[in-house]
Design an enzyme around this catalytic site. Sequence first.
Site, short mmCIF file in Angstrom:
data_model
loop_
_atom_site.label_atom_id
_atom_site.label_comp_id
_atom_site.label_asym_id
_atom_site.label_seq_id
_atom_site.Cartn_x
_atom_site.Cartn_y
_atom_site.Cartn_z
N ALA A 35 -16.26 38.05 -34.90
CA ALA A 35 -17.31 38.35 -34.63
C ALA A 35 -18.73 37.42 -33.46
O ALA A 35 -18.14 36.41 -34.75
CB ALA A 35 -18.31 39.64 -35.35
N ALA A 38 -21.11 35.90 -36.23
CA ALA A 38 -20.99 34.63 -37.02
C ALA A 38 -21.01 34.07 -36.85
O ALA A 38 -22.06 32.44 -37.92
CB ALA A 38 -19.12 34.75 -37.32
N ARG A 60 -7.96 40.32 -36.34
CA ARG A 60 -7.27 41.82 -35.99
C ARG A 60 -6.39 40.62 -35.29
O ARG A 60 -5.25 41.23 -34.82
CB ARG A 60 -7.79 43.01 -35.63
CG ARG A 60 -8.18 43.83 -36.75
CD ARG A 60 -8.99 45.32 -36.63
NE ARG A 60 -9.43 45.88 -37.39
CZ ARG A 60 -8.82 46.52 -38.55
NH1 ARG A 60 -7.38 46.35 -38.91
NH2 ARG A 60 -9.53 47.14 -39.52
N TYR A 81 -6.74 39.88 -42.73
CA TYR A 81 -7.79 40.45 -43.60
C TYR A 81 -7.16 40.11 -45.28
O TYR A 81 -7.98 39.19 -46.18
CB TYR A 81 -8.82 41.47 -42.84
CG TYR A 81 -9.04 41.33 -42.38
CD1 TYR A 81 -9.37 40.55 -41.39
CD2 TYR A 81 -9.81 43.66 -41.89
CE1 TYR A 81 -10.24 40.63 -40.16
CE2 TYR A 81 -10.21 43.29 -40.45
CZ TYR A 81 -10.08 41.99 -39.90
OH TYR A 81 -11.20 42.65 -38.83
N LEU A 97 -17.50 42.58 -39.61
CA LEU A 97 -16.52 43.77 -39.37
C LEU A 97 -17.71 45.00 -38.71
O LEU A 97 -18.93 44.57 -39.30
CB LEU A 97 -15.76 43.88 -40.03
CG LEU A 97 -14.55 43.39 -40.52
CD1 LEU A 97 -13.88 43.45 -41.63
CD2 LEU A 97 -13.72 42.76 -39.37
N HIS A 102 -17.07 48.16 -43.12
CA HIS A 102 -17.53 48.03 -43.83
C HIS A 102 -17.41 47.91 -45.77
O HIS A 102 -17.02 47.12 -46.25
CB HIS A 102 -19.18 47.58 -44.16
CG HIS A 102 -19.78 46.80 -43.18
ND1 HIS A 102 -21.00 46.33 -43.09
CD2 HIS A 102 -19.38 46.55 -41.73
CE1 HIS A 102 -21.61 45.62 -41.51
NE2 HIS A 102 -20.37 45.34 -42.13
N LYS A 120 -25.52 44.01 -42.52
CA LYS A 120 -26.37 44.89 -41.95
C LYS A 120 -25.80 45.59 -41.41
O LYS A 120 -25.67 45.03 -40.33
CB LYS A 120 -27.74 44.63 -42.48
CG LYS A 120 -28.54 44.04 -41.20
CD LYS A 120 -28.34 42.90 -40.52
CE LYS A 120 -28.29 43.13 -39.49
NZ LYS A 120 -27.64 41.46 -38.70
N ASP A 202 -28.35 49.84 -35.97
CA ASP A 202 -27.91 48.83 -35.55
C ASP A 202 -30.08 47.96 -35.37
O ASP A 202 -30.07 48.28 -36.70
CB ASP A 202 -27.92 48.24 -33.88
CG ASP A 202 -27.28 46.54 -33.10
OD1 ASP A 202 -28.20 46.74 -33.28
OD2 ASP A 202 -26.28 46.62 -33.27
#
Length: 431
Positions: A35, A38, A60, A81, A97, A102, A120, A202
């Site tokens: 991501a 990260a 993935r 994963y 993710l 999640h 979050k 978000d």
Amino acid sequence: MSALFSYLKRTYTIFNPPIATKNEDALRIGILGAANIAPAALVTPAKSHPDVIVAAVAARDPKKAEAFAKKYEIPIVHKTYDELIADPSIDCIYNPLPNGLHYEWTLKALKAGKHVLLEKPSVSNAREARSLFRHPLIQGPNAPVLLEAFHYRFHPMWSTFLSMFKSEDVETVVATNSLVAGIFPKDDIRFNYDLSGGTLMDFGAYAVSSVRGVFGKEPIGVKTASCRPMPKEFDDKCDEAIFAEYEFGNGASAKISADLQAKGGYPFPALTQNWPSFKNFLPTIEVKLRPQTESADGGLEKSIQKSFTVYNYMGPFLYHRIDIVTTTQLKKSTDGKVVKTDTNTEYKKVYKWPAEREAEGRIGEEWWSTYRYQLEEFVNRVKKREGSGIWVEPEDSIRQMEMIDETYEAAGLPVRPTSKALEEFDFFSGR
């Protein structure tokens, strides 16, 4: 000039921190997915932490994982994963993710005995939150640690801000989060209902969290809520922008406004309505206290009211400012007519713990990001150290999702979908 130099030095160090020598018992963390968040949320902060090693990643797309690992010098790349979670050399999992994934992958990590730092919003809805955060897996003294990563709450600025007033004195709160239109494409996963997208999931999640933090309790209810849905050619079950007002009792209220596609607001709207808007580009929270009245000489009453505004409360390590405005009015006690008004404004910035907090054992540096402060407390909890005491408790995460669900329902949008991996328990019987 010295202030500019200090700012540039601090900013440079945020992104280029000193490399700590790792301890033998350092926690080895694996990342689920490559991501974009990260690097800022974990990889960079981990460099300066002697007890953290980012040891593995899985995505993935294996090629994407390999490229991510090469760029950030992560030694292990797992094909799936499941393979990452099953790795016995990994102590903790970082889960950034998409929201809709999640619950499933956090639960799998907890079942494997891994501690989880969970981006979050923690899950898709309150039903998932109750299942995850009250799960038997995280009960007991030796259970895996689970933390919802509301990073801004760990920065000294936020604690200092909350210490400036009493929650019972708060009259109104306004949280405004706005992102310039075009930063994210309209087909981004943030706007995919099946992946539990939407602006409230978000930018809006921060607004909800900050309002709850100011009051230190939950609202009585949602007074009003509305949204600007995505255009019809996109996922119109998702909110492009969300607006809501909440009642907190005793006349107190809070408003949130969150927009991931902010545009317009210029002269000649027929021509400029689709221009990207920079109007509220710094996430802001405004708190106004109830006025305090006392007697004054000459048959007058003195009214004192304070307000606090934090600019960039979500990313205070880059820049922030707290404006403290005190308004004093002298009024005639007979008819309430104002005869004099004085306004005083103070400014405050907080990049590390005040001296009295450091004396209590709280640690940090001016260049520590919100994520670095958060990582410090995550490690402290895993290693059973005292730490600062700042934490996002399980019930807090549940209440957060309940408020998000209620807001969606009030705005006429569906609650985000529940994972097929949901596990429900009879918590009274223990099953």
